[in-house]
Design a protein around this motif. Structure first.
Motif, mmCIF file in Angstrom:
data_model
loop_
_atom_site.group_PDB
_atom_site.id
_atom_site.type_symbol
_atom_site.label_atom_id
_atom_site.label_comp_id
_atom_site.label_asym_id
_atom_site.label_seq_id
_atom_site.Cartn_x
_atom_site.Cartn_y
_atom_site.Cartn_z
ATOM 1 N N HIS A 58 -6.148 0.319 2.765
ATOM 2 C CA HIS A 58 -4.968 0.820 3.470
ATOM 3 C C HIS A 58 -4.720 2.311 3.212
ATOM 4 C CE1 HIS A 58 -3.120 -2.469 5.544
ATOM 5 N NE2 HIS A 58 -2.807 -3.188 4.487
ATOM 6 N N HIS A 106 -8.019 -4.702 -0.529
ATOM 7 C CA HIS A 106 -7.181 -4.660 0.675
ATOM 8 C C HIS A 106 -6.240 -3.449 0.629
ATOM 9 C CE1 HIS A 106 -4.829 -6.636 3.984
ATOM 10 N NE2 HIS A 106 -3.865 -5.881 3.470
ATOM 11 N N GLU A 107 -5.502 -3.331 -0.463
ATOM 12 C CA GLU A 107 -4.504 -2.252 -0.536
ATOM 13 C C GLU A 107 -5.174 -0.889 -0.596
ATOM 14 O OE1 GLU A 107 -1.817 -3.311 0.303
ATOM 15 O OE2 GLU A 107 -1.812 -5.406 -0.341
ATOM 16 N N TYR A 154 -2.719 -11.134 10.356
ATOM 17 C CA TYR A 154 -3.670 -10.938 9.252
ATOM 18 C C TYR A 154 -4.909 -11.818 9.482
ATOM 19 C CZ TYR A 154 -0.285 -8.611 6.141
ATOM 20 O OH TYR A 154 0.595 -7.741 5.574
ATOM 21 N N GLU A 186 -3.624 -4.486 9.817
ATOM 22 C CA GLU A 186 -3.692 -5.534 8.792
ATOM 23 C C GLU A 186 -4.943 -6.411 8.936
ATOM 24 O OE1 GLU A 186 -2.239 -5.610 6.157
ATOM 25 O OE2 GLU A 186 -0.455 -4.400 6.476
ATOM 26 N N GLU A 193 0.821 -1.202 0.000
ATOM 27 C CA GLU A 193 0.000 0.000 0.000
ATOM 28 C C GLU A 193 0.863 1.262 0.000
ATOM 29 O OE1 GLU A 193 0.301 -2.216 2.394
ATOM 30 O OE2 GLU A 193 0.616 -1.279 4.353
HETATM 31 ZN ZN LIG Z 1 -2.146 -5.159 4.241
#
Ligand SMILES: [Zn+2]
Length: 601
Positions: free
Chosen positions: A288, A284-285, A388, A318, A249
């Motif tokens: 972030h 996900h990224e 995670y 995370e 990210e």
């Molecule tokens: Zn991550």
């Protein structure tokens, strides 16, 4: 305004994976200017010692060469001299991951943390980067993709770029090469997607789906509909390869590595697991961009890239991000809710198959990321847990707990955004617990003590039942069974208490502590060659475990290094470590409403 630092990057010999990077300081430190290269890159919590890829380095000013002395593992000092002072480094770049740098005749990619020397004492100085046009001669048809602000360079072109600080300079990775482009609007700004390494990608579909996911994230933090993004533009840098997975990210971009066949193909409207995996990674990224790039732990405010930044909160940065990456696919309507329940059940399965979760809390796992998570070995599943996977499960439990009190994790994320993301104030180690308790109007100390600082499993079955979802646990069906789906064949009645590959050599990758294999003396890395006198294959072993009964014995012949050894294993009953989540058929009106609010279905 301090004078800008001037950087220049150029190819040296792309076939030898060498690039030339220079940094010029107009007014060097009179006592001798020091330069350092980061030891790690934000988002990837391991000291990678990028200085080890510096092949050659030298300094000069208008009078000629200036002596440059190495004074630390990643630190150099130039002799006192008049400015401007230029340091030129030859850097080896041949890592295909998103974390460092890569150069060959097809593409050049770099994170600034692998390339750009930081002159000490010039932290407030703006930076100018010249991406040399000679790359075009080394790489046919090359263009430039980066979220860095153009400062004279044409769109996608070579030339001058600019950043407000060194910290910003190294937060815009750069791709130089051939790539396909598509774009979409979300959060009121343009999002570009640059894809290298793939052909026949359905770019329109990709843009359409990503637009919905990205707008959902913007709406979460800034209010629906039409929530604004916290950046002026965003760039997805995608590298498609035969086999690979990863993402990193950044404040206005992300680098993704995916499998070529995970990208949607023209003419194929299907939603296979591969494409869902890709969408989850992109989601996900993107999440972030708020959670860790702007809502940051105090330990990263600011980053010290010369040494570890310890925090017990990576489970939140995370784990919560991992929870939302899949959940947002359902909430935005891009992936059916049932598929997202399958993904959540798979994450839970991963956690349930990790005996180390009884020994290491997610808070401890966060703190020890630097020496454990990024350096896994055969004993890792026995000794610890992933912040995670377990972090995502804790996030799910926290969300459902907050919903039980009339609030949600959405509210918590918005509160974190208002207090920390929008203001730049770091998140202290105890801030998330305090904020969650105050939102819930209920002391959540016990929740955090048990599931975050402690090693208990959250009571997910009860929490999920509250929102009309049934959680069932069953034994696994072979090594390919990752969970999420109901049993199809006869599940194994017994277990060996070990993990092995689904094809090829039967080398045990993990032997679970106190399991049947461990009790018999088998070890990770042992290569099983025969089971009860018959040549071993993965399928033969799986079938034997289905047929056997708990308490029966299995003679295992295995090589430990080059020594053949025999083990007499007493098989145990297969544990119910495989999770399946299904929607209750007739949940009733109130429960159906709670489920809709949570899952969007
Ligand atoms: Zn991550």
């Amino acid at each position: 305004m301090p004078l800008p630092l001037r950087y220049r990057i150029a190819p040296l010999d792309v076939h030898a994976h060498l690039i030339d990077v220079s940094c010029t300081v107009e007014v060097p430190d009179a006592a001798g200017q020091c330069f350092t290269l980061p030891a790690w890159t934000p988002g990837s919590y391991l000291l990678r010692e990028f200085a080890r890829h510096v092949v050659r380095i030298g300094a000069r000013n208008a009078q000629g060469a200036v002596p440059l002395e190495k004074v630390g593992k990643a630190r150099w000092r130039a002799a006192p001299c008049a400015g401007p002072l230029e340091v030129v480094a030859e850097i080896y770049a041949y890592d295909v991951s998103v974390r460092t740098a890569y150069a060959d005749a097809t593409r050049v990619y770099f994170n600034g943390t692998s390339a750009f020397l930081r002159p000490e004492g010039h932290e407030q100085a703006p930076c100018i980067l010249d991406i040399d046009a000679s790359f075009a001669a080394s790489i046919e048809g090359a263009r430039v993709a980066t979220a860095m602000r153009r400062d004279g360079a044409a769109p996608w072109g070579f030339g001058r770029y600019a950043a407000d600080s060194y910290e910003e300079l190294v937060d815009h990775p750069v791709e130089i090469g051939r790539f396909d482009l598509t774009s979409f609007e979300a959060g009121g700004v343009t999002h570009d997607v640059a894809i290298a390494g793939a052909r026949d990608v359905d770019l329109d579909r990709l843009a359409r789906d990503l637009a919905r996911v990205c707008q959902w994230h913007c709406d979460l933090f800034a209010g629906a509909p039409n929530g604004r993004a916290p950046f002026d533009r965003y760039l997805f840098l995608v590298l498609a390869v035969g086999d690979g997975y990863g993402g990193l990210e950044h404040r206005a971009s992300t680098s993704l590595v995916c499998k070529r066949d995970e990208l949607p193909r023209i003419g194929d409207p299907g939603l296979d697991d591969g494409y869902v995996t890709f969408l989850g990674l992109a989601s996900h990224e993107y999440f972030h961009a708020w959670n860790v790039k702007r809502i940051k732990p105090s330990a990263f405010t600011p980053y010290d890239l010369s040494q570890e930044g310890f925090t017990r909160l990576l489970w939140a940065f995370e784990g919560i991000t991992s929870y939302y990456d899949d959940l947002s696919l359902a909430r935005s309507g891009v992936v059916p809710a049932e598929r997202v329940l399958e993904l959540l059940a798979r994450t839970l399965t991963t956690v349930l198959r990790t005996p180390g979760r009884h020994l290491q809390s997610v808070a401890d796992a966060s703190f020890d990321a630097w020496i454990k998570f990024y350096r896994p070995d055969e004993n890792s599943p026995n000794a610890g847990v992933s912040y995670y996977a377990k972090g995502a499960i804790v996030a799910l439990a926290l969300d459902l707990t907050l919903r039980h009190h009339g609030r949600s994790l959405d509210d918590l994320m918005r509160a974190l955004w208002t207090r920390h993301g929008a203001t730049g104030v770091g998140v202290d180690e105890d801030a998330i617990e305090a904020l969650a308790s105050s939102l819930a109007g209920h002391d959540l100390r016990d929740f955090f003590a048990r599931y975050v600082e402690g090693t208990e499993d959250p009571p997910l079955a009860a929490l999920l039942a509250d929102v009309g979802v049934e959680l069932a646990l069953r034994p696994r069906e072979g090594m390919r069974d990752r969970g999420g789906k109901p049993a199809t064949a006869a599940p194994a009645a017994t277990t060996l208490g070990a993990q092995w590959p689904t094809s090829g050599e039967l080398r045990l990758t993990t032997v679970y502590r106190e399991g049947p294999a461990a009790r018999a003396g088998l070890s990770a890395h042992d290569v099983v060659v025969a089971i009860d006198g018959i040549r071993a294959t993965s399928d033969l072993l799986a079938a034997a475990l289905v047929r056997a009964t708990p308490g029966s014995r299995m003679i295992v012949d295995a090589f430990r290094r080059d020594v053949l050894m025999r083990f007499d294993v007493e098989l145990a009953a297969a544990p119910a470590d495989t999770a399946v989540m299904t929607m209750l058929g007739e949940p009733g009106e109130a429960m159906a409403a709670r489920r809709r609010a949570w899952l969007g279905a």
